[in-house]
Design an enzyme around this catalytic site. Structure first.
Site, short mmCIF file in Angstrom:
data_model
loop_
_atom_site.label_atom_id
_atom_site.label_comp_id
_atom_site.label_asym_id
_atom_site.label_seq_id
_atom_site.Cartn_x
_atom_site.Cartn_y
_atom_site.Cartn_z
N ASP A 1 4.46 9.85 -10.83
CA ASP A 1 5.88 9.98 -11.17
C ASP A 1 6.22 11.22 -12.02
OD1 ASP A 1 6.69 7.84 -9.68
OD2 ASP A 1 6.88 6.45 -11.36
N ASP B 1 0.87 -1.17 0.00
CA ASP B 1 0.00 0.00 0.00
C ASP B 1 0.91 1.22 0.00
OD1 ASP B 1 -2.92 0.58 -0.07
OD2 ASP B 1 -2.28 2.01 1.46
P1 IMP Z 1 -2.82 1.72 -3.65
O1 IMP Z 1 -1.58 1.34 -2.90
O2 IMP Z 1 -3.31 0.64 -4.53
O3 IMP Z 1 -3.87 2.32 -2.77
O4 IMP Z 1 -2.46 2.87 -4.69
C1 IMP Z 1 -1.30 3.57 -4.61
C2 IMP Z 1 -1.39 4.82 -5.50
O5 IMP Z 1 -0.35 5.70 -5.08
C3 IMP Z 1 -1.08 4.51 -6.96
O6 IMP Z 1 -2.24 4.31 -7.71
C4 IMP Z 1 -0.39 5.79 -7.39
O7 IMP Z 1 -1.34 6.77 -7.67
C5 IMP Z 1 0.36 6.22 -6.16
N1 IMP Z 1 1.72 5.65 -6.16
C6 IMP Z 1 2.21 4.66 -5.36
N2 IMP Z 1 3.48 4.39 -5.67
C7 IMP Z 1 3.80 5.20 -6.70
C8 IMP Z 1 4.99 5.35 -7.46
O8 IMP Z 1 6.00 4.66 -7.29
N3 IMP Z 1 4.93 6.30 -8.40
C9 IMP Z 1 3.84 7.07 -8.64
N4 IMP Z 1 2.70 6.96 -7.98
C10 IMP Z 1 2.68 6.01 -6.99
#
Ligand code: IMP
Length: 199
Positions: A158, A74
């Site tokens: 990013d 997450d």
């Molecule tokens: P979840 O963990 O599925 O709730 O979603 C995490 C969200 O955070 C992703 O859909 C991205 O929008 C953002 N996110 C997490 N890690 C990254 C990354 O490495 N680069 C860019 N956005 C990120």
């Protein structure tokens, strides 16, 4: 190394970007599967208020259905001028069905004219096995939110995120460069050290 001696791991996600990054970071010693191997598992609701809670929820929902290590990621972006938002709502910032283009546009709008651009990506990985929670690993990367998008690499926020000490966004870096600095790279290297120590 032969296929037989490789370790198997289920990443509890349907986000193909996360699966690709975890495969890139762990390298050839691991066979990383994701929820595409469990097509009948219902969508896991992210009802937690913290990255830890949501990572545990996802790991524990998948763990009873997989014979081996299960890891759930997450993650999200915290922006100081927005009181830590979008945080756990990073994927749904502009609404439950929002695209990442819409989420990035909303972030840009909310920060228009804002001097304090500081923020960070956070990642919490929850590890489970045999249906039981084992432990979490976390990683963060400090940085700032650019005024406009640059770069084609990576995913999510990013194109807007410039890690501390750099002038380019994560989307302008190659995968190895991003993973050396990123929240996910940091958390995953800690998880891999742990898994090697217990295997
Ligand atoms: P979840 O963990 O599925 O709730 O979603 C995490 C969200 O955070 C992703 O859909 C991205 O929008 C953002 N996110 C997490 N890690 C990254 C990354 O490495 N680069 C860019 N956005 C990120």
């Amino acid at each position: 190394m032969t296929e037989v001696s490789k370790q198997r791991l289920l990443l509890a996600t349907r986000n193909a970007h996360k699966t690709r990054e975890v495969r890139e970071i762990l390298g050839a010693d691991w066979i990383v599967e994701d929820l595409s191997v469990l097509p009948d598992l219902p969508e896991i609701e992210e009802t937690g208020e913290t990255f830890e809670e949501n990572a545990k929820l996802k790991a524990l929902a998948a763990a009873p259905h997989y014979d081996g290590w299960v890891l759930a990621d997450d993650s999200g972006l915290e922006v100081d001028a927005l009181g830590g938002a979008p945080g756990v709502r990073s994927a749904r910032f502009a609404g439950d069905a929002a695209t990442m283009e819409e989420n990035r546009a909303l972030l840009g709008e909310k920060l228009r004219g804002e001097k304090n651009r500081a923020g960070r990506f956070r990642c919490v990985l929850a590890l489970a096995k045999s249906g039981a929670f084992v432990r979490t690993f976390s990683g963060a990367v400090e940085g700032s939110i650019a005024g406009e998008e640059s770069g084609q690499g990576g995913f999510g926020y990013d194109p807007l995120f410039v890690p501390e000490g750099e002038t380019r966004t994560f989307a302008e870096m190659g995968p190895e460069e991003k993973h050396a600095l990123s929240h996910r790279g940091r958390a995953l290297r800690a998880a891999a050290d742990f898994l090697r120590s217990v295997s």
